[in-house]
Write an enzyme that holds these catalytic residues in place. Sequence first.
Site, PDB file in Angstrom:
ATOM      1  N   HIS A 137       0.802  -1.233   0.000  1.00 54.01           N
ATOM      2  CA  HIS A 137       0.000   0.000   0.000  1.00 54.01           C
ATOM      3  C   HIS A 137       0.836   1.286   0.000  1.00 54.01           C
ATOM      4  CE1 HIS A 137      -3.173  -2.830   0.984  1.00 54.01           C
ATOM      5  NE2 HIS A 137      -4.090  -1.892   0.973  1.00 54.01           N
ATOM      6  N   GLY A 186      -0.318  -2.578  -6.121  1.00 56.48           N
ATOM      7  CA  GLY A 186      -1.216  -3.668  -5.736  1.00 56.48           C
ATOM      8  C   GLY A 186      -2.609  -3.196  -5.361  1.00 56.48           C
ATOM      9  N   HIS A 187      -2.710  -1.987  -4.899  1.00 57.43           N
ATOM     10  CA  HIS A 187      -4.021  -1.375  -4.626  1.00 57.43           C
ATOM     11  C   HIS A 187      -4.088  -0.066  -5.400  1.00 57.43           C
ATOM     12  CE1 HIS A 187      -7.641   0.104  -2.914  1.00 57.43           C
ATOM     13  NE2 HIS A 187      -7.649  -0.674  -1.849  1.00 57.43           N
ATOM     14  N   HIS A 248     -10.856  -7.764  -6.008  1.00 61.62           N
ATOM     15  CA  HIS A 248     -11.192  -6.834  -4.927  1.00 61.62           C
ATOM     16  C   HIS A 248     -11.964  -5.644  -5.511  1.00 61.62           C
ATOM     17  CE1 HIS A 248     -10.317  -3.724  -1.872  1.00 61.62           C
ATOM     18  NE2 HIS A 248     -10.215  -4.730  -1.024  1.00 61.62           N
ATOM     19  N   GLU A 300     -12.810  -9.606  -0.479  1.00 65.56           N
ATOM     20  CA  GLU A 300     -13.664  -8.397  -0.585  1.00 65.56           C
ATOM     21  C   GLU A 300     -13.998  -8.156  -2.056  1.00 65.56           C
ATOM     22  OE1 GLU A 300     -11.203  -5.465   1.423  1.00 65.56           O
ATOM     23  OE2 GLU A 300     -11.637  -6.336   3.372  1.00 65.56           O
ATOM     24  N   GLU A 316     -18.647  -3.376   0.513  1.00 67.59           N
ATOM     25  CA  GLU A 316     -17.890  -2.437   1.343  1.00 67.59           C
ATOM     26  C   GLU A 316     -18.330  -1.010   1.042  1.00 67.59           C
ATOM     27  OE1 GLU A 316     -13.650  -2.909   1.119  1.00 67.59           O
ATOM     28  OE2 GLU A 316     -13.272  -0.959   2.058  1.00 67.59           O
ATOM     29  N   CYS A 318     -16.644   1.569   0.966  1.00 66.20           N
ATOM     30  CA  CYS A 318     -15.702   2.186   0.018  1.00 66.20           C
ATOM     31  C   CYS A 318     -15.977   1.764  -1.424  1.00 66.20           C
ATOM     32  CB  CYS A 318     -14.269   1.829   0.385  1.00 66.20           C
ATOM     33  SG  CYS A 318     -13.724   2.597   1.914  1.00 66.20           S
ATOM     34  N   CYS A 384     -10.424   2.083   7.040  1.00 67.98           N
ATOM     35  CA  CYS A 384     -10.510   2.714   5.722  1.00 67.98           C
ATOM     36  C   CYS A 384     -11.847   3.396   5.418  1.00 67.98           C
ATOM     37  CB  CYS A 384     -10.122   1.715   4.648  1.00 67.98           C
ATOM     38  SG  CYS A 384     -11.413   0.860   3.817  1.00 67.98           S
ATOM     39  N   CYS A 385     -12.982   2.777   5.751  1.00 70.79           N
ATOM     40  CA  CYS A 385     -14.267   3.353   5.337  1.00 70.79           C
ATOM     41  C   CYS A 385     -14.643   4.666   6.032  1.00 70.79           C
ATOM     42  CB  CYS A 385     -15.391   2.341   5.512  1.00 70.79           C
ATOM     43  SG  CYS A 385     -15.146   0.797   4.604  1.00 70.79           S
TER      44      CYS A 385
HETATM   45 ZN   LIG Z   1     -13.361   0.791   3.162  1.00 74.47          ZN
END
Ligand SMILES: [Zn+2]
Length: 625
Positions: A137, A186-187, A248, A300, A316, A318, A384-385
């Site tokens: 990340h 990767g993200h 994801h 996810e 999610e 997000c 994160c959210c």
């Molecule tokens: Zn999130």
Amino acid sequence: MQLSTKNSAHSHLKTIPLKKIWVNDGFWSHRRTINHQTSLRHAFRKLEDSGNFNNLKLAAGSGQGRYCEPFFMDSDIYKWLEALSYELSNQPDPELEAMADQAIDLLAAAQQEDGYLNSYFQVVEPDKKWTELAMGHELYCAGHLFEAAVAHHRATGQTKLLDIARRFADHIDAAFGPGKGDAVPGHPEIELALVELFRTTGEQRYLDLAGFFIDQRGHGKMIGRTPFEAGYHQDRVPVREAEIVEGHAVRQLYLLAGIADVYLETGEPALLEVSQRLWRDMTAHKMHLTGGFGARHRGEAFGDAYELPSDRCYCETCAAIASMMWNWRLLLITGEAHYADLLERSLYNGFLSGISLDGQRYFYVNPLLSRGGIERPEWYGCACCPPNVMRQIAMLANYVATTRGDGLQIHQYIATTIEAELNDERPLKVRVETNYPWQGQIRLIIEETDGSPWELAVRIPGWCQEATVQAGDDVSDVSASRGAYAKINRAWQAGETVQLNLGLQPRLVEPNPRIDAVRGSLAIERGPLVYCLEEADQPAGVNLLDVRLDPNTPLQAGWREDLLGGVVVVEAQGTVVDMSSWQDTLYRSLTTEGLSQQSVNLTAVPYYAWANRGPGSMRVWIPLR
Ligand SMILES: [Zn+2]
């Protein structure tokens, strides 16, 4: 996540700066006040208590104690800073400014001489920088820093956070690119952020680097440990060859938003083609009714086509945010209303369910069926959210309207005052008054205009069966424009009013018969809102697993001031089946004997408001009688 596409060559519609749109009294001003007054301050305390700030202090050499994981804790600070900056766009707030300054000073202290900034790799694994790109990340956190920096600069005019971001962007640009290092983030996240950093600074290298990261995917170049397969990371095939959304969900949708951003600047046809292809796959096969995404907890992730469980879906918060971000870009590119429709679906349902009515509790996962026992936590170890919700609410006005040539387009019906410029810098001021989504009347008051003609376009949502537009004494039935824009072109005068009436009759929705999980069930919608049954609103003793819906009795909508901060409820007729012949049996030989059923009045509430009254059961899809 606020976009500025004023100078983007392939932006069919042009964004209006957040500073030029004020949210007035209505549904969203209430949410925004809670965000401003409660959530942002609550988050500051949580970021202190959870160690996010201390991690930066450790990187700066001034912290005490241990590093607090997960390793992407910095990104929560960035999302919160971005949210806070949007709030400062329209209203000064010394307390929030002081919080922002404190965080920015900390970031400045933590940043290395060479521009690198990531507290985890500085403190915990300094010899692993840029080696764990699959799950580390690092580039993801950098992207969130860039977004926060752009937001802070636009809101305050200051450059101190932007300078930090540019130094880090330059560091990354020196490390990666053609003739330099390979890298597959990767993200995804840095791609869209680099494009917005390019828009703000005019630095072409940032746009090129975003394109480079996109081009790198699908060639087996990802480095670092990951428990997941390439599809999880959208690294199975090159971007332009992708046929399906996969892996994801947030990663997939952030990547698609970044692809759309690069298209907005370069106009490369293959990027738009893949965007449209994947949008069709997603909306035809892999979307929950709430505009939520991610059918599986494992990874996810998106599931197979029609794999859309109500109880074990991930959805999610997000991912709903990412859907809004992507759809907003596709709307800017094409001007097509179905993107604004989906943005609205995610906004009022899959997104808004992610925060409690008091703005202090959150959902990471947003199921469409709960058998009970689910409550909203105040924060998450992997947070994160929550700060993502805050930045989304704070910048919502960005989605309201755009301009194109001599035209103003209204996409989302939020009470606002909009200042815009048409061609040749013709100034325009329009006030939107509405009690949407509770009522379908939207009044557009033209407060300032120069008297020469321009076109007003208003979205007629795809779900809307009956719609009229009244301008002066002219009333037009615009129902045929559903899923598109109704347009009026004339020489407007200041003080003129346009009244849009959208029919909000509650309606029953049926699922595609291939969705096994909800076959034989119906859902209730009214306007943009998906409804659900919550245990708390049904007669005592009714088990939501036993209810059946009678589709032949008309639905009744009514305002309930006392409920959930004020909501329109929808009353339906149904039955409760008598389960006594089943007792403890799960399976039995087929009999012709039906279950006896008792009538029951069912009360449905907006899905976004669920889980604000304890851990009772809830369902969106209701089996047919
Ligand atoms: Zn999130």
